[in-house]
Design an enzyme around this catalytic site. Structure first.
Site, PDB file in Angstrom:
ATOM      1  N   CYS A 117      -4.631  -4.283  46.921  1.00 16.58           N
ATOM      2  CA  CYS A 117      -4.392  -4.067  45.488  1.00 16.58           C
ATOM      3  C   CYS A 117      -4.116  -5.351  44.723  1.00 16.58           C
ATOM      4  O   CYS A 117      -4.082  -5.334  43.489  1.00 16.58           O
ATOM      5  CB  CYS A 117      -3.246  -3.081  45.296  1.00 16.58           C
ATOM      6  SG  CYS A 117      -3.633  -1.416  45.888  1.00 16.58           S
ATOM      7  N   HIS A 259      -0.457  -4.228  38.285  1.00 13.37           N
ATOM      8  CA  HIS A 259      -1.200  -3.291  39.118  1.00 13.37           C
ATOM      9  C   HIS A 259      -0.631  -1.894  38.909  1.00 13.37           C
ATOM     10  O   HIS A 259       0.584  -1.678  38.997  1.00 13.37           O
ATOM     11  CB  HIS A 259      -1.081  -3.702  40.586  1.00 13.37           C
ATOM     12  CG  HIS A 259      -1.475  -2.619  41.542  1.00 13.37           C
ATOM     13  ND1 HIS A 259      -2.688  -1.960  41.451  1.00 13.37           N
ATOM     14  CD2 HIS A 259      -0.818  -2.067  42.602  1.00 13.37           C
ATOM     15  CE1 HIS A 259      -2.752  -1.060  42.414  1.00 13.37           C
ATOM     16  NE2 HIS A 259      -1.643  -1.101  43.120  1.00 13.37           N
ATOM     17  N   ASN A 289      -3.869   5.192  40.611  1.00 14.47           N
ATOM     18  CA  ASN A 289      -3.899   3.879  41.256  1.00 14.47           C
ATOM     19  C   ASN A 289      -5.321   3.632  41.756  1.00 14.47           C
ATOM     20  O   ASN A 289      -5.780   4.288  42.691  1.00 14.47           O
ATOM     21  CB  ASN A 289      -2.904   3.871  42.422  1.00 14.47           C
ATOM     22  CG  ASN A 289      -2.837   2.542  43.159  1.00 14.47           C
ATOM     23  OD1 ASN A 289      -3.753   1.721  43.070  1.00 14.47           O
ATOM     24  ND2 ASN A 289      -1.763   2.336  43.903  1.00 14.47           N
TER      25      ASN A 289
END
Length: 336
Positions: A117, A259, A289
């Site tokens: 990520c 993020h 996400n």
């Protein structure tokens, strides 16, 4: 290097984001997960996410995002392609050379970055370094992930969180002081936490130790509670380090794009940086996400909603498997 030698600086000139058309609301989640809209929103802040349909891969989303950003980018040759992903179409080769060929870019430099990520921030640092070193004049950076294909059908914890998507930016060589200049970075890692966000099977370790992993080990796994505090701490510390590197204070920041891991994580990072909620941009409630794609997707969404403006000081920060983390600072350009 001579003091008279001109050193180019990386400048952001375009951004775009793509999500697959299939929208999965909390009510649409598998019945055997025994969940509901209130439960998911309270724990994650997510109301909907997008999942690919059968036949669509990470590479397909990456191509769509790349075409979208190149259509928005001023005319000019791209001479390097960097792809950030942890859900590649194949273990080998990397996705970037295939993407470059699908885009008709010929024999340009092309390679993948794997930092889960944090992939977009690592990719941004890599692309910026190529420009600063004079290796490339314009770099296409694409971040794409399709976690819906990697999560076990029985894993409610990860299943409610992750969505699919791709985001892309174009960086060009520019002049110091230009709007869009990428100013600096802070990057870090801690491999001691490697097993807390992982896909344990399917790699060389499994082939080296036959019988160690079974079919279930080829699915994504995350120890959510343990990862939560690591993410908050590392993104906060990395953000402060990145700001220090360029001489900015938290009070000077106009926009933060972190993020999109979990709404509670985003809120805590903002609080620890003493940055008000109205400066923290995000779209996790609508897309979930999306792994490495989350920051460029959030940036593209902010542009579309007129939530980010030329000349604003922007902080990007991320945390991912590895563990990896990273932050970047830039002055936002004029982007239509």
């Amino acid at each position: 290097m001579s003091e008279h030698t001109h050193r180019p600086v990386p400048v952001l000139e375009a951004v775009a984001g793509i999500v697959p058309p299939r929208v999965v609301s909390n009510e649409d989640l598998p019945a055997h997960w025994d969940t509901n809209d209130v439960w998911v929103r309270r724990r994650t802040g997510i109301g909907t996410r997008h999942w690919v349909d059968e036949g669509t891969s990470t590479g397909d989303l990456a191509l769509a995002a790349a075409e979208a950003v190149l259509a928005k980018s001023p005319a000019g040759d791209v001479d390097a392609v960097v792809v950030a992903t942890s859900t590649p179409d194949h273990p080998m080769p990397g996705m970037a050379p295939v993407l470059a060929t699908r885009l008709g870019l010929g024999g340009v430099a092309a390679f993948d970055v794997s930092a889960v990520c944090t992939g977009f921030v690592y990719g941004l640092a890599t692309a910026s370094g190529m420009i600063t070193a004079g290796i490339a004049r314009r770099v296409l950076l694409v971040a794409a992930d399709v976690y819906s294909t990697l999560i076990s059908p029985d894993d409610r914890g990860a299943g409610v969180v992750f969505g699919d998507g791709a985001g892309a930016v174009v960086l060009r060589a520019g002049e110091s002081g230009e709007a869009g200049e990428v100013l600096g970075f802070d990057l870090g890692s801690d491999g001691a936490g490697h097993d807390l966000i992982t896909v344990p099977g399917g790699g060389a370790r499994g082939r080296a130790e036959p019988g160690r992993y079974g079919p279930a080990d080829c699915h994504f796994r995350m120890s959510g509670r343990e990862v939560f505090q690591h993410a908050v701490t590392r993104m906060t510390e990395s953000s402060l380090a990145a700001l220090k590197n360029v001489g900015w204070t938290t009070s000077e920041i106009d926009r933060v794009v972190a993020h999109q891991a979990n709404a509670r994580i985003l809120s805590l990072v903002g609080q620890r940086l003493s940055i008000s909620d109205d400066k923290v941009l995000g779209n996790i409630s609508r897309v979930g996400n999306t792994g490495a794609a989350s920051i460029p997707l959030a940036l593209a969404d902010a542009v579309a909603r007129d939530e980010i403006h030329a000349g604003e000081k922007v902080l990007l920060t991320a945390f991912g498997g590895g563990f990896t983390w990273g932050s970047a600072t830039l002055v936002w350009p004029e982007i239509v």
